[in-house]
Design a protein around this motif. Structure first.
Motif, PDB file in Angstrom:
ATOM      1  N   SER A 187      18.216 -31.917  27.184  1.00  0.00           N
ATOM      2  CA  SER A 187      17.856 -30.673  26.495  1.00  0.00           C
ATOM      3  C   SER A 187      17.789 -30.926  24.993  1.00  0.00           C
ATOM      4  N   ASP A 188      16.826 -30.302  24.369  1.00  0.00           N
ATOM      5  CA  ASP A 188      16.719 -30.349  22.909  1.00  0.00           C
ATOM      6  C   ASP A 188      17.470 -29.127  22.380  1.00  0.00           C
ATOM      7  N   SER A 189      18.798 -29.281  22.221  1.00  0.00           N
ATOM      8  CA  SER A 189      19.617 -28.117  21.883  1.00  0.00           C
ATOM      9  C   SER A 189      20.923 -28.566  21.249  1.00  0.00           C
ATOM     10  N   VAL A 190      21.836 -27.604  21.106  1.00  0.00           N
ATOM     11  CA  VAL A 190      23.137 -27.858  20.491  1.00  0.00           C
ATOM     12  C   VAL A 190      23.878 -28.982  21.201  1.00  0.00           C
ATOM     13  N   ALA A 191      23.832 -29.006  22.530  1.00  0.00           N
ATOM     14  CA  ALA A 191      24.587 -30.011  23.286  1.00  0.00           C
ATOM     15  C   ALA A 191      24.121 -31.422  22.958  1.00  0.00           C
ATOM     16  N   PHE A 192      22.814 -31.613  22.873  1.00  0.00           N
ATOM     17  CA  PHE A 192      22.282 -32.940  22.565  1.00  0.00           C
ATOM     18  C   PHE A 192      22.754 -33.402  21.191  1.00  0.00           C
ATOM     19  N   ARG A 193      22.662 -32.526  20.213  1.00  0.00           N
ATOM     20  CA  ARG A 193      23.083 -32.906  18.861  1.00  0.00           C
ATOM     21  C   ARG A 193      24.590 -33.130  18.799  1.00  0.00           C
ATOM     22  N   ALA A 194      25.366 -32.329  19.548  1.00  0.00           N
ATOM     23  CA  ALA A 194      26.818 -32.483  19.531  1.00  0.00           C
ATOM     24  C   ALA A 194      27.240 -33.825  20.111  1.00  0.00           C
ATOM     25  N   MET A 195      26.579 -34.272  21.166  1.00  0.00           N
ATOM     26  CA  MET A 195      26.970 -35.519  21.811  1.00  0.00           C
ATOM     27  C   MET A 195      26.582 -36.743  20.982  1.00  0.00           C
ATOM     28  N   ARG A 196      25.595 -36.602  20.107  1.00  0.00           N
ATOM     29  CA  ARG A 196      25.198 -37.706  19.224  1.00  0.00           C
ATOM     30  C   ARG A 196      25.883 -37.633  17.859  1.00  0.00           C
ATOM     31  N   ASN A 197      26.607 -36.537  17.613  1.00  0.00           N
ATOM     32  CA  ASN A 197      27.187 -36.304  16.297  1.00  0.00           C
ATOM     33  C   ASN A 197      28.318 -37.287  16.004  1.00  0.00           C
ATOM     34  N   ASP A 198      28.410 -37.711  14.749  1.00  0.00           N
ATOM     35  CA  ASP A 198      29.497 -38.587  14.302  1.00  0.00           C
ATOM     36  C   ASP A 198      30.208 -37.906  13.131  1.00  0.00           C
ATOM     37  N   PRO A 199      31.191 -37.033  13.425  1.00  0.00           N
ATOM     38  CA  PRO A 199      31.817 -36.255  12.360  1.00  0.00           C
ATOM     39  C   PRO A 199      32.951 -36.975  11.631  1.00  0.00           C
ATOM     40  N   LEU A 200      33.290 -38.197  12.065  1.00  0.00           N
ATOM     41  CA  LEU A 200      34.466 -38.875  11.524  1.00  0.00           C
ATOM     42  C   LEU A 200      34.173 -39.484  10.156  1.00  0.00           C
ATOM     43  N   ASN A 201      35.110 -39.299   9.227  1.00  0.00           N
ATOM     44  CA  ASN A 201      35.024 -40.017   7.959  1.00  0.00           C
ATOM     45  C   ASN A 201      35.560 -41.435   8.173  1.00  0.00           C
ATOM     46  N   PRO A 202      35.362 -42.341   7.217  1.00  0.00           N
ATOM     47  CA  PRO A 202      35.783 -43.738   7.432  1.00  0.00           C
ATOM     48  C   PRO A 202      37.259 -43.880   7.781  1.00  0.00           C
ATOM     49  N   PHE A 203      38.118 -43.090   7.153  1.00  0.00           N
ATOM     50  CA  PHE A 203      39.553 -43.197   7.457  1.00  0.00           C
ATOM     51  C   PHE A 203      39.813 -42.815   8.914  1.00  0.00           C
ATOM     52  N   GLU A 204      39.229 -41.687   9.356  1.00  0.00           N
ATOM     53  CA  GLU A 204      39.432 -41.250  10.734  1.00  0.00           C
ATOM     54  C   GLU A 204      38.857 -42.261  11.724  1.00  0.00           C
ATOM     55  N   LYS A 205      37.746 -42.867  11.365  1.00  0.00           N
ATOM     56  CA  LYS A 205      37.084 -43.787  12.286  1.00  0.00           C
ATOM     57  C   LYS A 205      37.838 -45.117  12.399  1.00  0.00           C
ATOM     58  N   TYR A 206      38.258 -45.677  11.265  1.00  0.00           N
ATOM     59  CA  TYR A 206      38.823 -47.024  11.284  1.00  0.00           C
ATOM     60  C   TYR A 206      40.346 -47.049  11.387  1.00  0.00           C
ATOM     61  N   VAL A 207      41.008 -46.042  10.839  1.00  0.00           N
ATOM     62  CA  VAL A 207      42.468 -46.032  10.822  1.00  0.00           C
ATOM     63  C   VAL A 207      43.035 -45.027  11.812  1.00  0.00           C
ATOM     64  N   GLY A 208      42.293 -43.926  12.029  1.00  0.00           N
ATOM     65  CA  GLY A 208      42.782 -42.851  12.883  1.00  0.00           C
ATOM     66  C   GLY A 208      43.283 -43.302  14.245  1.00  0.00           C
ATOM     67  N   PRO A 209      42.547 -44.160  14.982  1.00  0.00           N
ATOM     68  CA  PRO A 209      43.025 -44.567  16.307  1.00  0.00           C
ATOM     69  C   PRO A 209      44.394 -45.242  16.285  1.00  0.00           C
ATOM     70  N   TYR A 210      44.719 -45.945  15.193  1.00  0.00           N
ATOM     71  CA  TYR A 210      46.030 -46.592  15.098  1.00  0.00           C
ATOM     72  C   TYR A 210      47.133 -45.562  14.913  1.00  0.00           C
ATOM     73  N   LEU A 211      46.822 -44.489  14.192  1.00  0.00           N
ATOM     74  CA  LEU A 211      47.830 -43.473  13.920  1.00  0.00           C
ATOM     75  C   LEU A 211      47.942 -42.468  15.060  1.00  0.00           C
ATOM     76  N   ALA A 212      46.819 -42.151  15.681  1.00  0.00           N
ATOM     77  CA  ALA A 212      46.816 -41.118  16.712  1.00  0.00           C
ATOM     78  C   ALA A 212      47.558 -41.575  17.963  1.00  0.00           C
ATOM     79  N   ASP A 213      47.232 -42.739  18.467  1.00  0.00           N
ATOM     80  CA  ASP A 213      47.866 -43.265  19.680  1.00  0.00           C
ATOM     81  C   ASP A 213      47.588 -44.757  19.720  1.00  0.00           C
ATOM     82  N   PHE A 214      48.490 -45.523  19.150  1.00  0.00           N
ATOM     83  CA  PHE A 214      48.275 -46.966  18.993  1.00  0.00           C
ATOM     84  C   PHE A 214      48.038 -47.636  20.341  1.00  0.00           C
ATOM     85  N   SER A 215      48.777 -47.204  21.358  1.00  0.00           N
ATOM     86  CA  SER A 215      48.691 -47.886  22.651  1.00  0.00           C
ATOM     87  C   SER A 215      47.344 -47.667  23.331  1.00  0.00           C
ATOM     88  N   SER A 216      46.663 -46.563  23.022  1.00  0.00           N
ATOM     89  CA  SER A 216      45.355 -46.296  23.652  1.00  0.00           C
ATOM     90  C   SER A 216      44.227 -46.357  22.633  1.00  0.00           C
TER      91      SER A 216
END
Length: 744
Positions: A187-216
């Motif tokens: 579908s050409d709609s909100v869902a398509f854009r949401a699934m392709r969206n990358d809202p993370l800033n560099p800190f959230e993208k590169y460091v966030g996974p270590y802080l959120a849940d290191f084991s996973s």
């Protein structure tokens, strides 16, 4: 000094190198299908035939049970929910769904329908390969132990009522490469854009996974990789015939009309099934199906079925209340509450009123009106306009209080009953009558954990239903609280959904939604055989019915001059009709899994797929308590009020106690005299049993019937994992309608 600087730089470089190596995302695989043969199919057929004969069914067709709405973690939302950070149990690829359908749920057929908006060419190739492998493992194609259909979900969403059309599950008759599209249609709609969206800033993208849940952290890196892979695939050029497009692009359709055009362009037999038509989690306030009761948005060749029930709720019942009204100029208006409904916009105003220094002042009244308008303008994110409001503060706003297992924020303008009663007087059917829609009814799971047909046991809510939620304070802040406004200000803060930087799960009512996820429904077909063509023929005849997950046996026939006309039929008649209903309850379930499933999959595999629970019937059937008949007389004038045309229930017919089955007849003496099309369908209701989330928000009602407090069933740690949030509910089956038209 220089040496220290060099050492520091070397350490920094080492850390960066380790992070780069560590955070490599892993692409998904399809998994491996179990090749063992499934036992018990012949026994099931003989048992069913014997049951049919006890009810006087002569030469019965087989009743086959399936699920044509099932997701794996190839779907973007399913992948996110599978992460341990949200309480997920890990990846469940297409091979898991095949094994679950065959050996755990013991289905006769199913369809793999991952969100097309999530699928790259690589995913689509794995899906089609897996479907073919699943069919190959099922044995002789003329009498397989299970039929698997290839498909996808077309996930259309609009932020406004005018742009919202809703979802369709598309599945195909054939699975061979020569008769399968080279790409799904998204579908050409909100869902398509949401699934392709990358809202993370560099800190959230590169460091966030270590802080959120290191084991996973690896799973979080994998999700980032999945989104990056999806974004790397270009969108197909618009206006080009489907066969002239390259295979390695994502094909889009903005409306159902465009979807149907593309399906006709491919030319392969396909079904497109609307679902979630009342589901307020993604449907804007004020949305209805009026703009879809038009010929160009309704293709009877492809759109013959509608999903009445799924694990996300019941789409059947119509109610006259609305979440939003419009004034004479078309402006949105917040409706007042009624004894059976509390609009969310009204509740937003009351939350603001409670914060005013003088709740009775003109200034406070103005703030209340502002809050109501802000709620309506925010659409499905209306709950975000009141700063600091928590889930429990909303009480049961937006909910259908008297519906069976309703969805979150039930939207009556999309109810199946409304759709059947509605007519378009600016267009005509083939016979020259005002244009209308006629569907067969099905149930499905809409499960996102590769568990098609998961409604056989009401236990283990956190695993069997699509319940998810933050498992840590960090996850709560990021996933649930990110879009919320802090404080308790006595004025609403507008929220513009289209300009929001937050993702789909952050802006929707994800926390409340956890109280409205159920185990899934099933689709049943009256089929001449077990092969795919026989099942498809039953679908085209609309000789199908829906259940809430129980394998109830149901026949609904028009008795016409000594002949039986089955459910799903469109019939002309000048006589007042007589109908017969025959129903038999589902089997009581044993604990665990049958030995044949253990032998085929092994205890470890079963534990990973289903927690060690399977469809495991005893010899004892549940009692069918009563038959309810619904009569709908579609509009014959544009000004006829829909709620006067839907009689639910029109008749209630009791069944004998003891679980030995139920056979009842009824007539409609009004039909011949009124001379208008009339739609009849029946519900067979079992005695109440404990059902996951049947209590919804678990309201405490006051003497006036209003909800005074709630105890939501959260998907996070606020509700213990061992709490299945069960309450009594009557499992049921819905027949497809019989459409009776006066003779011309």
């Amino acid at each position: 000094m220089l040496r220290k600087v060099l050492v520091v730089l070397a350490l920094v470089a080492l850390i960066i190198g380790v992070v780069i190596i560590d955070r490599q995302g892993m692409p998904e695989s399809a998994g491996n299908i179990t090749q063992a043969q499934r036992e018990g199919v012949l026994y099931d057929q003989l048992t069913q035939r014997k049951a049919a004969q006890t009810l006087g069914v002569a030469a019965p067709k087989q009743i086959l049970f399936g699920d044509v709405h099932a997701h794996t973690t190839f779907s973007m939302d399913a992948f996110a929910w599978s992460i341990p950070l949200l309480g997920g149990s890990g990846l469940h690829p297409p091979a898991d769904a095949c094994d679950y359908a065959r050996f755990v749920a013991n289905l006769d057929f199913w369809a793999l329908t991952d969100h097309a908006e999530s699928l790259t060419p690589r995913h689509w190739q794995m899906i089609t390969d897996t479907v073919r492998a699943c069919n190959a493992a099922a044995g002789d194609p003329t009498n397989p132990d299970m039929v698997t259909f290839v498909g996808w979900e077309w996930t259309q969403m609009g932020n406004t009522a005018e742009t919202h059309y809703g979802h369709r599950n598309v599945f195909l008759l054939h699975d061979d490469p020569a008769r399968t599209p080279v790409r799904p249609i998204a579908s050409d709609s909100v869902a398509f854009r949401a699934m392709r969206n990358d809202p993370l800033n560099p800190f959230e993208k590169y460091v966030g996974p270590y802080l959120a849940d290191f084991s996973s952290r690896q799973r979080q890196f994998d999700q980032q990789h999945k989104q990056a892979e999806l974004r790397s695939v270009p969108i197909c050029e618009a206006g080009v015939p489907v066969r002239e497009l390259p295979a390695d692009c994502i094909e889009l359709a903005a409306t159902p009309a465009e979807l149907f055009d593309k399906l006709r362009d491919w030319g392969y037999p396909a079904m497109a099934v609307p679902h979630g038509t009342t589901w307020g989690f993604y449907t804007p306030p004020g949305a209805d199906w009026d703009k879809q009761v038009v010929p160009e948005q309704a293709d009877a060749q492809h759109q013959r079925l509608i999903e009445v029930f799924s694990g996300h709720g019941n789409a059947e019942p119509y109610r006259s209340w609305r979440a939003m009204r419009r004034d004479a100029d078309g402006a949105p208006v917040c409706p007042p509450p009624t004894p059976d409904y509390l609009p969310g916009c009204h509740r937003a105003g009351e939350l603001i009123r409670a914060r005013c220094a003088d709740p009775d002042s003109a200034d406070c009244d103005q703030r209340v009106r502002e809050a109501q308008q802000a709620y309506l303008a925010a659409g499905r994110a209306g709950h975000l306009v009141v700063p600091g409001a928590e889930v429990a503060d909303w009480l049961d706003a937006g909910q259908c209080r008297d519906c069976y297992l309703p969805p979150l924020n039930h939207r009556p303008g999309g109810a199946v009953q409304y759709i059947l009663a509605k007519r378009n007087f600016e267009a005509t059917d083939d016979d020259g009558a005002p244009f209308g829609l006629r569907f067969g009814f099905i149930g499905s799971s809409d499960n996102h954990n590769a568990r098609p047909g998961n409604g056989f046991k009401e236990r283990d809510r956190s695993a069997i239903a699509d319940v998810y939620g933050a498992q840590s304070g960090f996850a709560q802040r990021f996933f649930a609280d990110a879009a919320k406004r802090d404080g308790d200000a006595a004025r609403a803060e507008p929220f513009e959904l289209g300009a929001s930087p937050y993702n789909f799960l952050q802006v929707n009512e994800s926390e409340r939604q956890a109280s409205f996820f159920y185990t899934g429904g099933l689709m049943a077909v009256h089929s001449q055989g077990r092969d795919r063509r026989a099942i498809w023929d039953a679908i085209e005849r609309r000789e199908v019915y829906a259940t809430s997950g129980e394998r109830m046996l149901l026949w609904f026939d028009l008795l016409d001059a000594g002949a039986r006309v089955p459910m799903g039929s469109i019939v002309e008649s000048a006589q007042s009709p007589t109908f017969e209903v025959r129903a038999l309850g589902a089997f009581e379930q044993r604990d665990g899994c049958p030995q044949s499933a253990i032998d085929a999959l092994g205890a470890d595999r079963l534990q990973q797929l289903s927690g060690g629970e399977c469809y495991h019937p005893s010899d004892q059937r549940k009692a069918v308590e009563r038959i309810e008949v619904v009569r709908i007389r579609p509009q014959i004038a544009a000004d006829e009020a829909i709620d006067t045309l839907i009689e639910d229930p029109w008749k209630v017919l009791p069944c004998p106690a003891g679980g030995s089955g139920c056979t009842v007849q009824f007539t409609d003496p009004d039909f011949a005299a009124e001379g208008r099309e009339t739609i009849y369908y029946v519900r067979a209701l079992q005695a109440p049993t404990a059902t996951i989330n049947a209590g919804g928000l678990r309201c405490r009602y006051g003497p006036d019937g209003a909800c005074e407090a709630v105890d939501p069933c959260y998907g996070d740690t606020r509700t213990p994992a061992e709490d299945d949030c069960t309450a009594p509910a009557r499992e049921r089956a819905w027949s497809s309608p019989i459409y009776l038209q006066p003779s011309r």
